[in-house]
Design a protein around this motif. Structure first.
Motif, PDB file in Angstrom:
ATOM      1  N   HIS A   6       0.850  -1.199   0.000  1.00  0.00           N
ATOM      2  CA  HIS A   6       0.000   0.000   0.000  1.00  0.00           C
ATOM      3  C   HIS A   6       0.881   1.242   0.000  1.00  0.00           C
ATOM      4  CE1 HIS A   6      -3.819   2.108   1.722  1.00  0.00           C
ATOM      5  NE2 HIS A   6      -3.009   3.021   1.196  1.00  0.00           N
ATOM      6  N   HIS A   8       1.583   5.242  -2.447  1.00  0.00           N
ATOM      7  CA  HIS A   8       1.095   6.182  -3.475  1.00  0.00           C
ATOM      8  C   HIS A   8       2.277   6.965  -4.033  1.00  0.00           C
ATOM      9  CE1 HIS A   8      -2.965   5.568  -1.791  1.00  0.00           C
ATOM     10  NE2 HIS A   8      -2.393   5.684  -0.610  1.00  0.00           N
ATOM     11  N   GLU A 107      -6.870   3.081  -4.035  1.00  0.00           N
ATOM     12  CA  GLU A 107      -7.449   2.989  -2.731  1.00  0.00           C
ATOM     13  C   GLU A 107      -8.916   3.396  -2.816  1.00  0.00           C
ATOM     14  OE1 GLU A 107      -5.100   4.814   0.274  1.00  0.00           O
ATOM     15  OE2 GLU A 107      -6.651   4.694   1.809  1.00  0.00           O
ATOM     16  N   HIS A 177      -8.194  -1.565   5.526  1.00  0.00           N
ATOM     17  CA  HIS A 177      -7.158  -0.611   5.931  1.00  0.00           C
ATOM     18  C   HIS A 177      -7.863   0.597   6.544  1.00  0.00           C
ATOM     19  CE1 HIS A 177      -4.429   2.824   5.013  1.00  0.00           C
ATOM     20  NE2 HIS A 177      -5.460   3.320   4.391  1.00  0.00           N
ATOM     21  N   ASP A 253       1.960   2.838   3.313  1.00  0.00           N
ATOM     22  CA  ASP A 253       1.112   4.012   3.087  1.00  0.00           C
ATOM     23  C   ASP A 253       1.817   5.319   3.448  1.00  0.00           C
ATOM     24  OD1 ASP A 253      -1.123   5.323   2.173  1.00  0.00           O
ATOM     25  OD2 ASP A 253      -2.277   5.111   4.005  1.00  0.00           O
TER      26      ASP A 253
HETATM   27 ZN    ZN Z   1      -3.323   5.049   1.265  1.00  0.00          ZN
END
Ligand code: ZN
Length: 290
Positions: A6, A8, A107, A177, A253
């Motif tokens: 996870h 970005h 997401e 999540h 994340d």
């Molecule tokens: Zn995220």
């Protein structure tokens, strides 16, 4: 082998080049890169402008994911999820899968109840085209942050909405999540009061119960929420990791090593550790098809 399930691009100051450098330093072989489709009505000026690409309606758009994939195809697994209230959300996911090497949905983070009809339709479509979906659950807690323009920033609804959605979408792999999901590791009433409750865990939480109940439910360990859930009661956290090692994915994340540093102290059995570090993530990513 290590997979970050996870993250970005162009997020918290991390361009693709910086992400790859960070992955090399942390020994991460592959990263799942996810979009976040943010319409203007859900645009949080403070957090979006500080952490994401500039734009009045941006979040993390698909073209940034595709650019990362083109720059380093062997390092990234690409994910995309349109907002469920877009009238063309089904068409968007269909064309993304047929045009590009999209392996994941996510997401999936919007101010829509998970079991809203438009949400269920899109979540079922993810299952039909073979995309596991990373979902974000967050209650409107008092986070101490600016709430403008909304009074709070809830996403996905409640653990009850997640339960109903899981029952309604048995063919879709859901990777849970977010602070709302992780606060339910404990069977207490703190989940809608604090973003990151850190009291000792009371057994019988909805989080482990749902992992037991639904074969299509997984969870990623990312962000402050995952880290807090595992460390608020470290002995409970270690046993939770072992008990649910078939369902949990190492993930960040954010670009730090807090979670890994904690996991290293736990001396987990190697079969549990291998599944969490990469095995479950590898198992979930198949070939998408329209
Ligand atoms: Zn995220």
């Amino acid at each position: 082998m290590l997979i970050d399930a996870h993250n970005h691009p162009d997020y918290h100051g991390y361009t693709v080049e910086k992400i790859i450098r960070d992955m090399d330093e942390q020994g991460i072989d592959k990263t799942w890169l996810l979009t976040w489709d943010v319409p203007q009505s859900e645009y949080n000026v403070r957090s979006n402008q500080n952490t994401m690409p500039p734009g009045s309606e941006s979040g993390i758009p698909l073209d940034r994911i595709l650019a990362a994939g083109a720059a380093a195809p062997d390092r990234f697994v690409l994910g995309y999820a349109p907002h469920p209230k877009r009238p063309d959300s089904i068409e968007r996911i269909n064309s993304a899968v047929s045009l590009y090497d999209i392996r994941l949905a996510g997401e999936y983070k919007s101010r829509t109840m998970f079991d809203d009809p438009d949400s269920l339709r899109l979540l079922r479509r993810f299952g039909e085209v073979g995309l596991p979906v990373t979902i974000h659950l967050e209650y409107g807690t008092d986070s101490g942050r600016s709430n403008y323009p909304w009074r709070d920033w809830w996403y996905g609804g409640t653990i009850g909405a997640l339960d109903r959605m899981l029952a309604a979408c048995p063919e879709t792999i859901i990777v849970a999540h977010g602070p709302g999901w992780w606060s339910h590791i404990s069977n207490d009433d703190l989940f809608d009061k604090h973003m990151y409750p850190n009291a000792p865990v009371k057994s019988g939480g909805a989080n482990p119960a749902l992992l037991e109940k639904y074969p299509n439910l997984y969870a990623d360990l990312s962000a402050t929420s995952g880290y807090t859930a595992l460390t608020r009661d470290p002995e409970f956290g270690r046993q939770y990791l072992i008990d649910h090692s078939d369902k949990l994915l190492f993930a960040r994340d954010i670009y730090d090593n807090k979670l890994m540093d904690h996991l290293k102290t736990l001396d987990l059995p190697s079969d549990a550790s291998d599944k969490i570090m990469y095995g479950n993530a590898e198992k979930l990513v198949g070939a998408a098809n329209v």
